[in-house]
Every structure is written in structure tokens, then in C-alpha cells.
Design a protein around this motif. Structure first.
Motif, short mmCIF file in Angstrom:
data_model
loop_
_atom_site.label_atom_id
_atom_site.label_comp_id
_atom_site.label_asym_id
_atom_site.label_seq_id
_atom_site.Cartn_x
_atom_site.Cartn_y
_atom_site.Cartn_z
N ARG A 24 0.93 -1.13 0.12
CA ARG A 24 0.08 0.00 -0.25
C ARG A 24 0.98 1.04 0.02
O ARG A 24 0.25 2.20 -0.51
N MET A 25 2.12 1.11 1.14
CA MET A 25 3.03 1.90 0.51
C MET A 25 3.80 1.84 -0.68
O MET A 25 3.92 3.56 -0.82
N GLY A 26 3.21 1.86 -1.44
CA GLY A 26 3.58 1.49 -2.49
C GLY A 26 4.69 2.50 -3.33
O GLY A 26 5.35 2.49 -4.13
N GLY A 27 7.15 1.48 -2.38
CA GLY A 27 7.77 2.01 -2.69
C GLY A 27 8.23 2.94 -2.82
O GLY A 27 8.53 3.81 -4.15
N GLU A 72 5.78 19.00 -4.60
CA GLU A 72 5.79 17.64 -5.36
C GLU A 72 5.93 16.71 -4.07
O GLU A 72 4.89 15.50 -5.10
N ILE A 73 6.12 16.27 -3.37
CA ILE A 73 6.50 15.02 -2.66
C ILE A 73 4.92 14.63 -1.76
O ILE A 73 4.18 14.12 -1.89
N GLU A 74 4.82 15.94 -1.30
CA GLU A 74 3.64 15.71 -0.33
C GLU A 74 1.77 15.49 -1.72
O GLU A 74 1.20 14.48 -1.79
N ARG A 79 -1.72 11.29 -4.13
CA ARG A 79 -2.36 10.93 -5.55
C ARG A 79 -2.22 9.12 -4.96
O ARG A 79 -2.45 8.46 -6.37
N THR A 80 -1.40 9.14 -5.23
CA THR A 80 -0.29 7.56 -5.25
C THR A 80 -0.72 6.33 -3.71
O THR A 80 -0.72 5.64 -4.21
N VAL A 81 -0.97 6.95 -2.36
CA VAL A 81 -0.61 6.07 -1.70
C VAL A 81 -1.25 5.29 -1.23
O VAL A 81 -3.00 6.16 -1.24
#
Length: 93
Positions: A24-27, A72-74, A79-81
Motif C-alpha cells: 500500500r505504501m507503494g515503494g 511536489e512530494i506531498e 495521489r498515489t498512496v
């Protein structure tokens, strides 16, 4: 050199195993660790299944660039986690 530490806490409702938590944390290491200006690690909640905390150390030549990279990180994490962001903190060093 300008440095910031960005720490983000996630809620992972319904997570049943450490394997599922990693999926779920996706790498995050692979996605953000390749960028020379960013160091990333899982910094908390290592033994909890339904939560996770990650820290990002961001280096740049200007405070504006540091802020831009942190934003950008936030945005990308939102969107992805497969989880919910509970708390975000930024510390400028």
C-alpha cells in the motif's frame, strides 16, 4: 545549502499484514530515493499495521526550491498512496 525535513504520517485502515502495508505504501524508496536532492526513510510506526510515518530530507540551493520539492512530494503522495494522510510537518534546518 537549504535543507528541510518533511515528515508525513499515514493511516492505512484495514491493513492486515506487513506485506500489505509495504504494498500500500507503494515503494516510496524507489520513487523518491532516486532523486539526488531527496533522502527518504520509514521513520515511525514500523510495527503498526494501520499506520506509517515517512521522512524526507530535501536539499536545494534556495528556500523556494526546497518548498517546491516538498510540495511536489506531498502532492504525489496524496495521489498515489493507498491510505490517508493524517499529518504533515516541515522543519527547515
Amino acid at each position: 545549502m537549504n535543507i528541510a525535513v518533511l515528515t508525513i504520517q499515514f493511516s492505512l485502515p484495514g491493513c492486515a499484514s506487513l506485506k500489505e502495508k509495504r504494498q500500500r505504501m507503494g515503494g516510496l524508496h524507489e520513487r523518491f530515493g532516486r532523486t539526488p536532492a531527496i533522502a527518504v526513510c520509514e521513520s515511525g510506526h514500523l510495527d503498526r499495521l494501520e499506520s506509517s510515518e515517512w521522512s524526507f530530507v530535501v536539499l536545494a540551493t534556495s528556500p523556494q526550491k526546497v518548498e517546491s520539492i516538498c510540495s511536489e512530494i506531498e502532492d504525489k503522495l496524496q495521489r498515489t498512496v493507498d491510505g490517508r494522510v493524517l499529518e504533515v510537518s516541515r522543519e527547515l534546518l
